[in-house]
Structures are given as C-alpha cells and as structure tokens.
Scaffold this active site. Sequence first.
Site, short mmCIF file in Angstrom:
data_model
loop_
_atom_site.label_atom_id
_atom_site.label_comp_id
_atom_site.label_asym_id
_atom_site.label_seq_id
_atom_site.Cartn_x
_atom_site.Cartn_y
_atom_site.Cartn_z
N SER A 126 0.86 -1.18 0.00
CA SER A 126 0.00 0.00 0.00
C SER A 126 0.89 1.22 0.00
O SER A 126 1.97 1.19 0.60
CB SER A 126 -0.84 0.01 1.27
OG SER A 126 -2.19 0.20 0.96
N GLU B 83 0.05 18.49 -7.18
CA GLU B 83 -1.26 18.51 -7.84
C GLU B 83 -2.21 17.49 -7.23
O GLU B 83 -3.15 17.03 -7.88
CB GLU B 83 -1.07 18.24 -9.34
CG GLU B 83 -0.09 19.22 -10.02
CD GLU B 83 1.37 18.90 -9.78
OE1 GLU B 83 2.24 19.65 -10.23
OE2 GLU B 83 1.65 17.86 -9.09
N SER B 84 -2.00 16.98 -6.04
CA SER B 84 -2.80 16.07 -5.24
C SER B 84 -2.11 14.73 -4.96
O SER B 84 -1.09 14.72 -4.31
CB SER B 84 -4.19 15.85 -5.85
OG SER B 84 -4.93 15.08 -4.93
N CYS C 189 -5.22 17.88 -9.72
CA CYS C 189 -5.99 19.12 -9.88
C CYS C 189 -5.17 20.07 -10.74
O CYS C 189 -3.96 19.88 -10.89
CB CYS C 189 -6.34 19.74 -8.53
SG CYS C 189 -4.93 19.84 -7.44
N ASP D 125 28.18 -26.58 -0.87
CA ASP D 125 27.26 -26.87 0.24
C ASP D 125 28.06 -27.33 1.46
O ASP D 125 28.83 -28.31 1.38
CB ASP D 125 26.28 -27.98 -0.19
CG ASP D 125 25.24 -28.25 0.89
OD1 ASP D 125 24.23 -28.92 0.58
OD2 ASP D 125 25.43 -27.80 2.03
N HIS E 29 -3.14 0.11 -3.80
CA HIS E 29 -3.13 -1.06 -2.92
C HIS E 29 -3.12 -2.27 -3.83
O HIS E 29 -3.84 -2.32 -4.82
CB HIS E 29 -4.33 -1.11 -1.98
CG HIS E 29 -4.14 -2.17 -0.95
ND1 HIS E 29 -3.36 -1.99 0.17
CD2 HIS E 29 -4.55 -3.47 -0.92
CE1 HIS E 29 -3.32 -3.13 0.88
NE2 HIS E 29 -4.03 -4.04 0.23
#
Length: 464
Positions: free
Chosen positions: A77, A84-85, A105, A302, A90
């Site tokens: 999120s 401009e806003s 805007c 390993d 999400h």
Amino acid sequence: MIIAIDFVFLPDYYFTQSYTQLMNALGRHILVEFYNCSPELMNDVVHIENSMVAAAETAGATVINSTFHHFSPYGVSGVVVIQESHLAIHTWPEFGYAAVDLFTCGDSVDPWVSYNYLKDAFEASHGSAMECRRGQLDLLKRNDFNLESLRDVSPQPQEKLGTITRDVWFTERDENIALSLKHTGNQLYKKDSPYQRVEVYETLAYGNLLTLDGMVMCTQKDEYVYHEMITHVPMFSNPKAKRALVIGGGDGGTVRELLRYEQLEEVTLVEIDELVIEACKLHLPETAVAFDNPRLNLLVEDGIKYIKECADERYDLIIVDSADPVGPGEGLFTAEFYQEVYRCLTKDGIMITQSESPRFNSAVFVEIYDTYKQIFGAEKVHCYLAAIPTYPTGTWSFSYSSKGEAHPLTFDVNGAAAFSKAQGLKYYNEDIHMAAFALPNFVKELLNAKPGQVTNEYSAEPTA
Ligand code: SAM
C-alpha cells in the site's frame, strides 16, 4: 462520470466529455483497476514505489513525498503526494490485481499518462478506469475570507530543490513480531540464486542491509556485534587454534575477524551461494574486505556436503555462521550435521554456532541446545548472548561446544583487552566476553528444558 475499460482486444478505450467540461471542476479523479499484473511485481514495494513516483513525474507532476508499506505475507500500500494532489495504490499479488487512484488538480498534469505508465510498469494485461470530476465548480460556492490568515508562516525546513521525502520501509515480519527499516527506495541489489533471493537495501539508519529471502542477515552499522562475538570468544579461549572452518558466512564478516589472528595457518570459508559473496563485495565492502586475503581458502559449495567429506579431526575451530533454519540452511541445524562437525574437530576443538534468539523462537533454541548436549555432553555446551539491534527481538545467542577441555571463561583476559584495543574492535572486549555468559533466568530455564516442553511464555513466536 467517464468509464474506460480495456476490452478483450485490450486497446485503451473510453468515452470523455470535453476537456473544459471536465475542467469545470477542481480535480480529475481516475479510479483504476489493473488486472493480470505480475504477482511478483505486485509484491515488490521498491518497484511499486519507484513506478508510482515515475508515473507522477512522467505526467508532469511535482512529487512532494511518498510513503509505501509492504504487508505480510504480501501486498503493498502506498501514496505519492504530488503538488497537484496524489496517486495511491493497494495491491493483491494473489490476484495479480492493483487498485490505483490517480487524483490531479489543475491542468498541468494528465493523469492518463500515469495510467499508461503504470499499466506497463505492472505488466497488467488490461485495466479498467473510471474518471470522476471532483469538486464541480457549479456546485461549489467560494467563501471570501482572508487567505493570508490561513497561510502557515512557521519556518519550513529548507528542502534541497527537487528532493522528495520518500518514506519506503523494508519490513521483516514474522508471526507476531516485525522489524521495519526505512530505506531510500533504491534497491542496490536483487538477484535470485538457486537457493534464495539475495537483496541489498540502502537503509537510512543502518547503512546497507543484506537480506536473504526477506530476512535480515546483516547491516553495515551493526554487523560487527555478530562477527566479533562469533569469533573472538572461541579464539581467546582456544589460543592454540591453527585451523578454522566457517560454514555459511558469505558476507565475509566472520573470516574478516578470524584473519586478524596471524597464528591461524588455515581459514576456510564454505559458502553455498556465490551471489551472497558478490552482493557483499559490491555493497558491504567493510564486511567483505577479507575475500581477497591470500590466507583465505574460499569455497563455494554446500557446507553439509563439505563436512561429510572432510577428514576426521581436521579443525580446531568450526564456526557455523548460518542463516535461520529454513531454505539451504535447514540442514545446518540437524543432529547429523553437528555429529559430522564433532568428528571433524581436533581433540580440543570447539564448535560455535549462531543459535537463534531465545526470545524470538524458544522452541528452536531448546531443540538445538538439546542436540548439542547429546553430541558434546551437557557440561561442554555453553550459551552466550549479544545485543544485535536489527535482529528479531534484538537479543541473539551463540553456542559454544567444546570437544575437549576448552572452557569459554578460561581465557587470557589481558590478552583479550590488549587485542580488542589494538584491533579497534567495536563490541568485543574482555568484560563483554565474560558478561555474555551471564544468562537471565528464562534463558537458563530454556537451556534446561526438553524439546516440546517450551511454553509460549517466553517465545515471541508461536512454539507449536
Ligand atoms: N548473520 C546471519 C544470520 O545470523 O542470520 C548469517 C549470515 S550468513 C549471510 C549465512 C549464510 O549461510 C548465507 O550466505 C547462506 O547462503 C549460507 N548458507 C546457507 N545454507 C548453507 C549451506 N548448506 N552451506 C553453506 N552455506 C550455507
């Protein structure tokens, strides 16, 4: 109300009112649904944050700041605040779906540019969008009041021009406990090896952070605690040691500390994942500094296989510098493995392991100590603690198991004091060497418990 839906043949297609009609409003708000996005990307907080910031800038917006959060087990999120806003998102990686809000805007920013940018960035097969006019002017009545009175005249911190405050957090989250570290939003390294995902973040508080499969391995600012305690405690209580083996430890910190000892004729590091070494050489150079040391015998293989094929009584000191008992490291927490370690130790040899946190996961803690005792003998197994801020619960433990007569508290105190000073160590000294073995009662209780006996009383994580 404008509806835009990517039809089966997926061209972006939508009806629109004239721009001026549209702009007879304070803002344009596009509600976006992106479908069949890459689940991988839908869970990648750094990619999403970078894409949202870029989508805003590409559309001509001025980004003020961004705040993004990574949820557990998945989902992101976040919001990018623009002059401009805002742009907000999400994600549901499990559905390959993202819900996005593009709100602008003024007429300098075209939110559809952001729409197209994000559709590509999220590899969405198609999207649907609905554009709403927010604050329709013919429905609003302007209140004439003295704007000046609203102006916030308090001195504002001088932000460097063009800098945006990005609030991006790396979070290692377990069942009931989590650690979040703020980072710059720039991912320095991210590769998948055959064994695990290797990542490096540029955190603000702890420098570069190495994670494996999303778990904190070490940070530049506190790695010395772990690496000094896992080496100097055994080295000062076993001064005749000539050959040392490190299994795991691909960040290089443990061998860096071991190679401070000129008396060591052989220092062998067996790390399964060459990408860990690569990532640390690039982004944790202080920790990886010893990889080019000619005295280091560096093997990429390993450790379980290596110890099986190793000769009897070959090492005076074996340090198991593993990650948690998951993935490639799971086999490093088994009785079979420890039995092999015991076989490969010289008569006075010592095994040191990072033994998790007694507080974080008490059940694992009890189980591994019970195993050490069965192999080395209860009186030969000791536990010591250290404070590591970026590890779950901040309290971490190390086990000290001696095959012979070595005892952790029988050591050259003055030698340790002089060495710590001469080497400029940041955590280890003669006092902390002794203090680390002074255990709180709950740890003593756990050390005397049998597997399965542990209640939830002490464990941060579920024990059953
Ligand atoms: N300090 C860290 C901690 O406590 O979580 C551990 C550091 S170190 C990075 C752990 C290393 O063990 C990793 O680089 C991982 O690749 C390595 N490793 C895991 N399983 C291994 C195995 N079977 N053989 C050798 N190395 C292994």
